[in-house]
Design a protein around this motif. Structure first.
Motif, short mmCIF file in Angstrom:
data_model
loop_
_atom_site.label_atom_id
_atom_site.label_comp_id
_atom_site.label_asym_id
_atom_site.label_seq_id
_atom_site.Cartn_x
_atom_site.Cartn_y
_atom_site.Cartn_z
N GLY A 136 0.82 -1.21 0.00
CA GLY A 136 0.00 0.00 0.00
C GLY A 136 0.84 1.24 0.00
N PRO A 137 1.68 1.41 -1.02
CA PRO A 137 2.60 2.55 -1.01
C PRO A 137 1.93 3.91 -0.95
N ASP A 138 0.70 4.02 -1.41
CA ASP A 138 -0.03 5.29 -1.39
C ASP A 138 -1.03 5.38 -0.23
N ASP A 139 -1.03 4.38 0.63
CA ASP A 139 -1.99 4.33 1.73
C ASP A 139 -1.45 5.14 2.92
N GLN A 140 -1.95 6.35 3.05
CA GLN A 140 -1.45 7.26 4.09
C GLN A 140 -1.69 6.73 5.50
N TYR A 141 -2.82 6.07 5.70
CA TYR A 141 -3.11 5.54 7.04
C TYR A 141 -2.11 4.46 7.43
N ALA A 142 -1.76 3.59 6.51
CA ALA A 142 -0.75 2.56 6.79
C ALA A 142 0.58 3.21 7.15
N HIS A 143 0.94 4.26 6.44
CA HIS A 143 2.18 4.99 6.76
C HIS A 143 2.10 5.62 8.15
N GLN A 144 0.92 6.12 8.52
CA GLN A 144 0.74 6.73 9.85
C GLN A 144 0.93 5.68 10.95
N ILE A 145 0.43 4.49 10.72
CA ILE A 145 0.58 3.43 11.72
C ILE A 145 2.06 3.15 11.94
N VAL A 146 2.82 3.00 10.87
CA VAL A 146 4.26 2.75 10.99
C VAL A 146 4.94 3.91 11.69
N ALA A 147 4.58 5.13 11.34
CA ALA A 147 5.21 6.32 11.93
C ALA A 147 5.00 6.38 13.44
N ARG A 148 3.86 5.93 13.92
CA ARG A 148 3.60 5.93 15.37
C ARG A 148 4.56 5.04 16.13
N PHE A 149 5.08 4.01 15.47
CA PHE A 149 5.94 3.06 16.14
C PHE A 149 7.43 3.35 15.95
N ARG A 150 7.74 4.25 15.05
CA ARG A 150 9.15 4.58 14.80
C ARG A 150 9.70 5.39 15.95
N PRO A 151 10.92 5.07 16.40
CA PRO A 151 11.52 5.87 17.46
C PRO A 151 11.83 7.27 16.95
N ARG A 152 11.63 8.24 17.83
CA ARG A 152 11.91 9.62 17.45
C ARG A 152 13.39 9.89 17.67
N SER A 153 13.92 10.79 16.90
CA SER A 153 15.33 11.14 17.08
C SER A 153 15.50 11.87 18.40
N SER A 154 16.71 11.79 18.96
CA SER A 154 16.94 12.39 20.27
C SER A 154 16.77 13.90 20.23
N SER A 155 16.99 14.54 19.08
CA SER A 155 16.85 15.99 19.01
C SER A 155 15.38 16.40 19.04
N ALA A 156 14.48 15.48 18.70
CA ALA A 156 13.05 15.82 18.69
C ALA A 156 12.41 15.59 20.05
N GLN A 157 13.12 14.96 20.96
CA GLN A 157 12.54 14.69 22.27
C GLN A 157 12.69 15.91 23.17
N PRO A 158 11.69 16.16 24.01
CA PRO A 158 11.77 17.32 24.93
C PRO A 158 12.97 17.18 25.85
N GLY A 159 13.62 18.31 26.05
CA GLY A 159 14.74 18.32 26.99
C GLY A 159 16.05 17.84 26.39
N ALA A 160 16.06 17.57 25.10
CA ALA A 160 17.28 17.10 24.46
C ALA A 160 18.10 18.23 23.91
#
Length: 160
Positions: A136-160
């Motif tokens: 589902g390369p064009d399925d935005q909802y599927a991409h959103q699901i994956v994005a929720r589980f991806r670790p955020r970079s340390s610079s994007a975390q509060p207090g970093a």
């Protein structure tokens, strides 16, 4: 103690017929799936204007899944959105990745979402990302699901 005796006496005097849903609940509690399914299905109606019949339909789909009647759910899923949703949820709960992948390959978006969640929840976000790219390369909802589980970079975390 007096109130307990009074409740017992009232129960013995109760002569009303046992309702079908009480029988179905009792069968469900003792895991007598055949009886529970037979009782509930008699009152189940998918597209009913009667909310109790629609609720019975959802209960029926849940009973089929809990009874592990996946072939029956699969057959019903061809024309019944509730069966399709319950089947995909059941496959995810059981970790049946191949079955979800097959359903997603056949165009079932709900199966794709269940597959992606299963992969992400089992620490396979990269594999989930690849599945979305293929299925589902064009399925935005599927991409959103994956994005929720991806670790955020340390610079994007509060207090970093």
């Amino acid at each position: 103690m007096d109130s307990f005796v009074t409740m017992q006496e009232a129960a013995r005097r109760d002569t009303r017929p046992v309702q079908w849903f009480e029988q179905a609940q009792a069968a469900e509690q003792r895991r007598d799936w055949d009886t529970a399914i037979a009782l509930v299905s008699a009152y189940a109606e998918c597209c009913s204007t009667d909310p109790s019949r629609h609720d019975s339909h959802l209960w029926h789909m849940d009973l089929l899944a809990r009874a592990e009647r996946l072939s029956e759910l699969t057959e019903r899923a061809l024309t019944d959105v509730h069966a399709r949703r319950r089947l995909n949820a059941s496959l995810r709960e059981r970790g049946l990745e191949a079955a979800l992948r097959n359903r997603a390959e056949d165009g079932d978006r709900g199966a794709l979402y269940a597959l992606v969640r299963l992969l992400c929840e089992t620490s396979r976000a990269q594999e989930a990302h690849r599945a979305v790219q293929v299925l589902g390369p064009d399925d935005q909802y599927a991409h959103q699901i994956v994005a929720r589980f991806r670790p955020r970079s340390s610079s994007a975390q509060p207090g970093a």
